[in-house]
Design a protein around this motif. Structure first.
Motif: not given
Ligand SMILES: Cc1ncc(C[n+]2csc(CCOP(=O)(O)OP(=O)(O)O)c2C)c(N)n1
Ligand SMILES: [Mg+2]
Length: 332
Positions: A180, A152-153, A182
């Protein structure tokens, strides 16, 4: 057509309908998981990626069978895209002996050695150094394999992210770092935690290409990750790909989502990757009835697998030690 894009030969046969069906299956699996959780049938928590399906499916389209993936705790989509059966996935989710880890791993630890799915784990950014390890092993043993590491970010602020990117770059490891983005790390907006616009810009600090892609478009993801996979396989080293995506559901069950507005969620829902892929297929001239037939067959497979898992037994206490040393020993 997907076949006309820069995809691996092995996957070039996948049609747009196959790609659509793959995302429909992942969405259906996670919606059923949501329902099972609400009925207290799942132990522990679950982290769903409803809305983010195009990133996993695009990455799979871009890679070859045998290429590895190191999923996060939000990793159902990767396991399913990498070929895990609904039976093995529902079995694991429900802690049954039919699960991919005989029901002992649960939602966050889907794994299948033969299919190249390394066990997911819940430590943010832990997959990046693991991916460097598998890529290094492949290099040393001269295996023509690429490792894809989604994260993730939020993971991009972890030390492990920076160490892994630096090492992978210095050693030109065959790995693709797939962020990803989001927009949230749990409940914290990205803008509260970083001062740059594009996370892919961080690649420059490590001397590797950094590319941003529309993570709501499965074919765009496949094209960009495909270039990164080709570069990695041919000895050109790692790439940081930043897929801009969004989860339509909460971070986890019970998340009341006070950190974002209904309007924001609705705006992203208008860009649902499944809806847009369906529109693409229709523009190709495919019949609505043919699409409906495929949707029905996915739905039937999901229902059958969920039913079978619910009816399956839990693992027996007598095999508690089963597989500990040998299961952890990945082939060298
Ligand atoms: C090392 C570590 N720190 C904190 C946590 C708690 N935690 C779980 S998910 C999460 C947010 C991660 O955000 P991101 O990387 O953007 O992934 P997303 O959940 O959005 O997919 C945090 C901080 C953890 N699991 N591991
Ligand atoms: Mg995030």
């Amino acid at each position: 057509m997907v076949a006309a894009m820069n995809l691996s030969a092995a996957e070039a046969g996948a049609t747009r309908l196959d790609t659509y069906a793959s995302m429909v299956g992942i969405r259906g699996f996670e919606e059923r998981a949501q329902d099972l959780f609400s009925r207290s049938l799942i132990r522990g928590s679950i982290h769903l990626g409803i809305g983010q399906e195009a990133v996993a499916v695009g990455a799979r389209l871009a890679s070859r069978p045998g290429d590895l993936v190191v999923p996060t705790y939000r990793g159902h989509a990767y396991a399913l895209a990498w070929g895990m059966s609904f039976d093995a996935a529902f079995g694991e989710l429900l802690g049954r002996v039919t699960g991919c880890c005989r029901g002992r791993g649960g939602s966050k630890h889907f794994a299948d050695r033969e299919k190249g799915i390394l066990p997911g784990n819940a430590i943010v950014a832990a997959g990046l150094p693991i991916g460097c390890g598998t890529a290094l092993a492949d290099r040393l043993d001269k295996r023509d394999r690429v490792t894809i590491v989604p994260f993730g970010d939020g993971a991009t602020n972890q030390a492990a992210f920076h160490e892994a990117l630096n090492l992978a770059s210095v050693w030109s490891l065959p790995v693709v770092f797939l962020c990803e983005n989001n927009l949230y790390g749990e409940m914290t907006p990205l803008a509260n935690t970083v001062r740059i616009e594009r996370l892919s810009d961080r690649a420059a600090a490590y001397g590797m290409p950094g590319v941003q892609v529309d993570g709501m478009d499965v074919e765009a993801v496949a094209a960009v990750v495909g270039e990164a996979v080709d570069r990695a396989r041919s000895g050109g080293g790692p790439t940081l790909v930043e897929a801009l995506t969004y989860r339509f559901c909460g971070h986890m069950p019970g998340d009341t989502e006070p950190y974002r507005t209904r309007e924001e969620v609705d705006r992203w829902r208008e860009r649902d990757p499944i809806t847009s892929q369906r529109e693409r297929i229709l523009r190709d001239g495919l019949d609505v009835a043919e699409i409906a037939l495929r949707e029905k067959s996915v739905e039937a497979a999901l229902a059958a697998a969920e039913g079978a898992a619910l009816a399956a037994p839990a693992p027996d206490a007598s095999d508690i030690a089963l597989g500990t040393p040998e299961w952890m020993e990945w082939e060298r």
